[in-house]
Design an enzyme around this catalytic site. Structure first.
Site, PDB file in Angstrom:
ATOM      1  N   ASP A 192      13.291  -6.508  -3.781  1.00  0.00           N
ATOM      2  CA  ASP A 192      13.158  -5.311  -4.632  1.00  0.00           C
ATOM      3  C   ASP A 192      14.553  -5.015  -5.156  1.00  0.00           C
ATOM      4  O   ASP A 192      15.547  -5.602  -4.694  1.00  0.00           O
ATOM      5  CB  ASP A 192      12.612  -4.125  -3.815  1.00  0.00           C
ATOM      6  CG  ASP A 192      11.943  -3.056  -4.703  1.00  0.00           C
ATOM      7  OD1 ASP A 192      12.627  -2.507  -5.595  1.00  0.00           O
ATOM      8  OD2 ASP A 192      10.756  -2.773  -4.490  1.00  0.00           O
ATOM      9  N   HIS A 234      -8.669  -5.880 -16.031  1.00  0.00           N
ATOM     10  CA  HIS A 234      -8.367  -4.808 -15.076  1.00  0.00           C
ATOM     11  C   HIS A 234      -7.878  -3.572 -15.818  1.00  0.00           C
ATOM     12  O   HIS A 234      -6.696  -3.214 -15.743  1.00  0.00           O
ATOM     13  CB  HIS A 234      -7.341  -5.284 -14.036  1.00  0.00           C
ATOM     14  CG  HIS A 234      -6.999  -4.207 -13.059  1.00  0.00           C
ATOM     15  ND1 HIS A 234      -7.898  -3.740 -12.111  1.00  0.00           N
ATOM     16  CD2 HIS A 234      -5.879  -3.464 -12.898  1.00  0.00           C
ATOM     17  CE1 HIS A 234      -7.346  -2.764 -11.418  1.00  0.00           C
ATOM     18  NE2 HIS A 234      -6.115  -2.570 -11.870  1.00  0.00           N
ATOM     19  N   ARG A 255     -13.545  -1.984  -4.448  1.00  0.00           N
ATOM     20  CA  ARG A 255     -14.210  -0.726  -4.830  1.00  0.00           C
ATOM     21  C   ARG A 255     -15.696  -0.964  -5.046  1.00  0.00           C
ATOM     22  O   ARG A 255     -16.536  -0.171  -4.604  1.00  0.00           O
ATOM     23  CB  ARG A 255     -13.578  -0.184  -6.129  1.00  0.00           C
ATOM     24  CG  ARG A 255     -12.200   0.385  -5.912  1.00  0.00           C
ATOM     25  CD  ARG A 255     -11.603   0.908  -7.220  1.00  0.00           C
ATOM     26  NE  ARG A 255     -10.321   1.515  -6.957  1.00  0.00           N
ATOM     27  CZ  ARG A 255      -9.223   1.353  -7.699  1.00  0.00           C
ATOM     28  NH1 ARG A 255      -9.266   0.610  -8.789  1.00  0.00           N
ATOM     29  NH2 ARG A 255      -8.104   1.942  -7.372  1.00  0.00           N
ATOM     30  N   GLY A 260       8.122  -0.794  -2.699  1.00  0.00           N
ATOM     31  CA  GLY A 260       7.331   0.227  -3.386  1.00  0.00           C
ATOM     32  C   GLY A 260       6.118   0.691  -2.602  1.00  0.00           C
ATOM     33  O   GLY A 260       5.888   0.282  -1.454  1.00  0.00           O
ATOM     34  N   ASP A 292     -10.759  -4.146  -7.677  1.00  0.00           N
ATOM     35  CA  ASP A 292     -12.015  -3.821  -8.357  1.00  0.00           C
ATOM     36  C   ASP A 292     -13.205  -4.296  -7.516  1.00  0.00           C
ATOM     37  O   ASP A 292     -14.231  -3.622  -7.418  1.00  0.00           O
ATOM     38  CB  ASP A 292     -12.054  -4.476  -9.748  1.00  0.00           C
ATOM     39  CG  ASP A 292     -10.861  -4.042 -10.588  1.00  0.00           C
ATOM     40  OD1 ASP A 292     -10.544  -2.841 -10.581  1.00  0.00           O
ATOM     41  OD2 ASP A 292     -10.238  -4.904 -11.234  1.00  0.00           O
ATOM     42  N   SER A 307       1.284  -5.971 -11.112  1.00  0.00           N
ATOM     43  CA  SER A 307       1.896  -4.996 -12.031  1.00  0.00           C
ATOM     44  C   SER A 307       1.008  -4.754 -13.249  1.00  0.00           C
ATOM     45  O   SER A 307       0.534  -5.703 -13.887  1.00  0.00           O
ATOM     46  CB  SER A 307       3.250  -5.520 -12.527  1.00  0.00           C
ATOM     47  OG  SER A 307       4.010  -6.032 -11.465  1.00  0.00           O
TER      48      SER A 307
HETATM   49  P1  NAD Z   1       6.089   2.024  -6.944  1.00  0.00           P
HETATM   50  O1  NAD Z   1       6.896   2.701  -7.980  1.00  0.00           O
HETATM   51  O2  NAD Z   1       5.807   2.747  -5.691  1.00  0.00           O
HETATM   52  O3  NAD Z   1       6.775   0.643  -6.549  1.00  0.00           O
HETATM   53  C1  NAD Z   1       7.214  -0.266  -7.497  1.00  0.00           C
HETATM   54  C2  NAD Z   1       8.404  -0.993  -6.934  1.00  0.00           C
HETATM   55  O4  NAD Z   1       8.824  -1.945  -7.904  1.00  0.00           O
HETATM   56  C3  NAD Z   1       9.619  -0.084  -6.633  1.00  0.00           C
HETATM   57  O5  NAD Z   1      10.026  -0.241  -5.298  1.00  0.00           O
HETATM   58  C4  NAD Z   1      10.667  -0.566  -7.609  1.00  0.00           C
HETATM   59  O6  NAD Z   1      11.988  -0.478  -7.111  1.00  0.00           O
HETATM   60  C5  NAD Z   1      10.235  -2.016  -7.808  1.00  0.00           C
HETATM   61  N1  NAD Z   1      10.800  -2.648  -8.992  1.00  0.00           N
HETATM   62  C6  NAD Z   1      11.019  -2.129 -10.229  1.00  0.00           C
HETATM   63  N2  NAD Z   1      11.605  -3.046 -11.015  1.00  0.00           N
HETATM   64  C7  NAD Z   1      11.740  -4.175 -10.274  1.00  0.00           C
HETATM   65  C8  NAD Z   1      12.276  -5.454 -10.522  1.00  0.00           C
HETATM   66  N3  NAD Z   1      12.783  -5.789 -11.709  1.00  0.00           N
HETATM   67  N4  NAD Z   1      12.268  -6.359  -9.522  1.00  0.00           N
HETATM   68  C9  NAD Z   1      11.758  -6.034  -8.332  1.00  0.00           C
HETATM   69  N5  NAD Z   1      11.250  -4.835  -8.022  1.00  0.00           N
HETATM   70  C10 NAD Z   1      11.244  -3.914  -8.984  1.00  0.00           C
HETATM   71  O7  NAD Z   1       4.724   1.567  -7.634  1.00  0.00           O
HETATM   72  P2  NAD Z   1       3.373   1.051  -6.933  1.00  0.00           P
HETATM   73  O8  NAD Z   1       2.491   2.203  -6.676  1.00  0.00           O
HETATM   74  O9  NAD Z   1       3.732   0.138  -5.816  1.00  0.00           O
HETATM   75  O10 NAD Z   1       2.712   0.222  -8.147  1.00  0.00           O
HETATM   76  C11 NAD Z   1       3.330  -0.927  -8.644  1.00  0.00           C
HETATM   77  C12 NAD Z   1       2.553  -1.506  -9.815  1.00  0.00           C
HETATM   78  O11 NAD Z   1       1.271  -1.969  -9.397  1.00  0.00           O
HETATM   79  C13 NAD Z   1       2.273  -0.489 -10.937  1.00  0.00           C
HETATM   80  O12 NAD Z   1       2.478  -1.107 -12.185  1.00  0.00           O
HETATM   81  C14 NAD Z   1       0.797  -0.164 -10.756  1.00  0.00           C
HETATM   82  O13 NAD Z   1       0.189   0.268 -11.942  1.00  0.00           O
HETATM   83  C15 NAD Z   1       0.270  -1.499 -10.298  1.00  0.00           C
HETATM   84  N6  NAD Z   1      -1.029  -1.473  -9.607  1.00  0.00           N
HETATM   85  C16 NAD Z   1      -1.898  -2.487  -9.866  1.00  0.00           C
HETATM   86  C17 NAD Z   1      -3.115  -2.543  -9.213  1.00  0.00           C
HETATM   87  C18 NAD Z   1      -4.076  -3.669  -9.478  1.00  0.00           C
HETATM   88  O14 NAD Z   1      -5.239  -3.573  -9.090  1.00  0.00           O
HETATM   89  N7  NAD Z   1      -3.674  -4.765 -10.084  1.00  0.00           N
HETATM   90  C19 NAD Z   1      -3.457  -1.545  -8.280  1.00  0.00           C
HETATM   91  C20 NAD Z   1      -2.552  -0.531  -8.048  1.00  0.00           C
HETATM   92  C21 NAD Z   1      -1.326  -0.495  -8.722  1.00  0.00           C
HETATM   93  C1  LMR Z   2      -5.906   0.692  -9.875  1.00  0.00           C
HETATM   94  O1  LMR Z   2      -6.916   0.168 -10.337  1.00  0.00           O
HETATM   95  O2  LMR Z   2      -5.952   1.493  -8.929  1.00  0.00           O
HETATM   96  C2  LMR Z   2      -4.575   0.330 -10.440  1.00  0.00           C
HETATM   97  O3  LMR Z   2      -4.691  -0.460 -11.575  1.00  0.00           O
HETATM   98  C3  LMR Z   2      -3.652   1.488 -10.632  1.00  0.00           C
HETATM   99  C4  LMR Z   2      -4.067   2.407 -11.746  1.00  0.00           C
HETATM  100  O4  LMR Z   2      -3.217   2.720 -12.581  1.00  0.00           O
HETATM  101  O5  LMR Z   2      -5.226   2.844 -11.776  1.00  0.00           O
END
Ligand code: NAD
Ligand code: LMR
Length: 336
Positions: A57, A200, A176, A34, A173, A141
């Site tokens: 993945d 978060h 940032r 992802g 966080d 996630s």
């Molecule tokens: P993305 O869609 O680019 O990538 C997600 C990946 O997860 C994809 O490649 C998809 O195929 C894979 N996936 C889906 N179901 C799966 C499963 N059952 N097993 C394994 N892989 C699976 O999304 P992204 O931009 O990489 O974001 C991913 C997650 O991280 C989102 O939920 C987003 O909100 C979260 N996020 C959290 C933070 C944080 O600070 N904690 C920051 C940014 C994003």
């Molecule tokens: C972030 O803080 O950037 C992540 O949790 C992704 C989002 O949805 O804002």
């Protein structure tokens, strides 16, 4: 070309091991193909500290793994695709980093991702409980405030829950907060440290600006900076205009935090980072605060004290939201 190694992560390359335990160095990334997974896996490979980087993945991991494996830094990279290869991907992992699931689009809250991501995270937790119950689980996630409780309850239901080894990743966080504070104060960003507590999502993200050493904020600065740190994710979601949320800064934050967890597991002393953990600091079952990371995961939860009136009001106003979001996760596990 010399590997960028630890410099890319902003950490020292020298590690002192204590005792004779072998290094704990298999890391599995779940969601590795992802937007976060790919650059985070690249940074981990360049870090040069991981013996086996296992990329899982439901799509595209063979290509991502082949590509990253050509980087000339230490460590084997394997790719595993699809549910049938998940057990192999996780088998023997010391650390599992999980950025699997859908990201936000403009106008959405993180909680709007719950319906899709709750079942993804539950399924991953079920396989982790079977394949690598003793690993440290680092949950990226969203919504983190609910997905971490989901992960905990699945591990509990399987009799393998160790609260020291489950961490919600709130490092972005902190990244940032350091960046915005350094800009505001004209400080060297490498010398700024900011503690961020709570959760978060929006106002549950609570930076303790009154405790930043060497900073002098006006009341307006405090309000504006706190708001910007709390809604930094929205800033990126809006700028990406439908193409997702933070991926590159999160890749940096995730690789950095995983590196710190590995350091702790491998006996480096004094590793301290903010993370969202099972604790009784407030009425919320999970809460982020500075934690010492040691040989068994979180070895000490430092909590918080000496808050300003503004910060105490933030805590008072947000604990009930954290309780509800955790409950929503627990209810999901109970009912599905
Ligand atoms: P993305 O869609 O680019 O990538 C997600 C990946 O997860 C994809 O490649 C998809 O195929 C894979 N996936 C889906 N179901 C799966 C499963 N059952 N097993 C394994 N892989 C699976 O999304 P992204 O931009 O990489 O974001 C991913 C997650 O991280 C989102 O939920 C987003 O909100 C979260 N996020 C959290 C933070 C944080 O600070 N904690 C920051 C940014 C994003
Ligand atoms: C972030 O803080 O950037 C992540 O949790 C992704 C989002 O949805 O804002």
């Amino acid at each position: 070309v010399a590997p960028m190694a630890s410099k890319a992560l902003g950490v020292s390359s020298a590690r002192s091991f204590t005792g004779t335990a072998p290094a704990q160095n298999k890391v599995t990334v779940v969601g590795a193909a992802g937007g976060i997974g790919q650059p985070m896996s690249l940074l981990m490979k360049l870090g040069g500290k991981i013996d086996h980087l296992s990329l899982f993945d439901i799509v595209n991991t063979p290509g991502v793994a082949a590509d990253i494996s050509h980087c000339n830094s230490k460590g084997k990279v394997t790719g595993h695709k699809g549910a049938e290869e998940m057990a192999t991907a996780l088998d023997g992992a010391d650390v599992v980093v999980i950025p699997a699931g859908v990201p936000r689009k403009p106008g959405m809250t993180r909680d709007d991702l719950f319906n899709t991501n709750a079942s993804i995270v539950k399924g991953i937790a079920e396989q982790c409980a079977k394949s690598c119950p003793k690993a440290c689980f680092l949950i990226i996630s969203n919504p983190v405030n609910s997905t971490v409780p989901i992960f905990a309850d699945v591990l509990k239901a399987n009799g393998v829950y160790n609260p020291q080894k489950l961490m919600g990743v709130t490092t972005l966080d902190v990244c940032r907060a350091k960046t915005f504070v350094a800009e505001n104060q004209g400080m060297d960003v490498d010398k700024v440290d900011v503690t961020v507590i709570g959760g978060h999502a929006g106002t549950t993200i609570m930076p303790l600006l009154s405790q930043v050493e060497g900073a002098k904020f006006s009341e307006e600065d405090i309000k504006a900076l706190t708001h910007r740190i709390q809604f930094g994710g929205d800033e990126v979601v809006q700028a990406k205009d439908g193409a997702g949320s933070a991926t590159l800064s999160m890749a940096h934050a995730g690789a950095y935090f995983a590196d710190k967890v590995l350091d702790g597991l491998n006996g480096v002393e004094g590793v301290k980072e903010c993370t969202f953990v099972d604790c009784d600091l407030t009425d919320a079952p999970f809460f982020a605060s500075p934690c010492t990371l040691g040989k068994d995961g979180v070895s000490k939860i430092h909590g918080f004290s000496g808050l300003s009136t503004f910060e105490q009001a933030l805590v008072d106003d947000n604990v009930s939201a954290l309780v509800k979001m955790a409950q929503k996760g627990s209810d999901f596990v109970k009912n599905n």
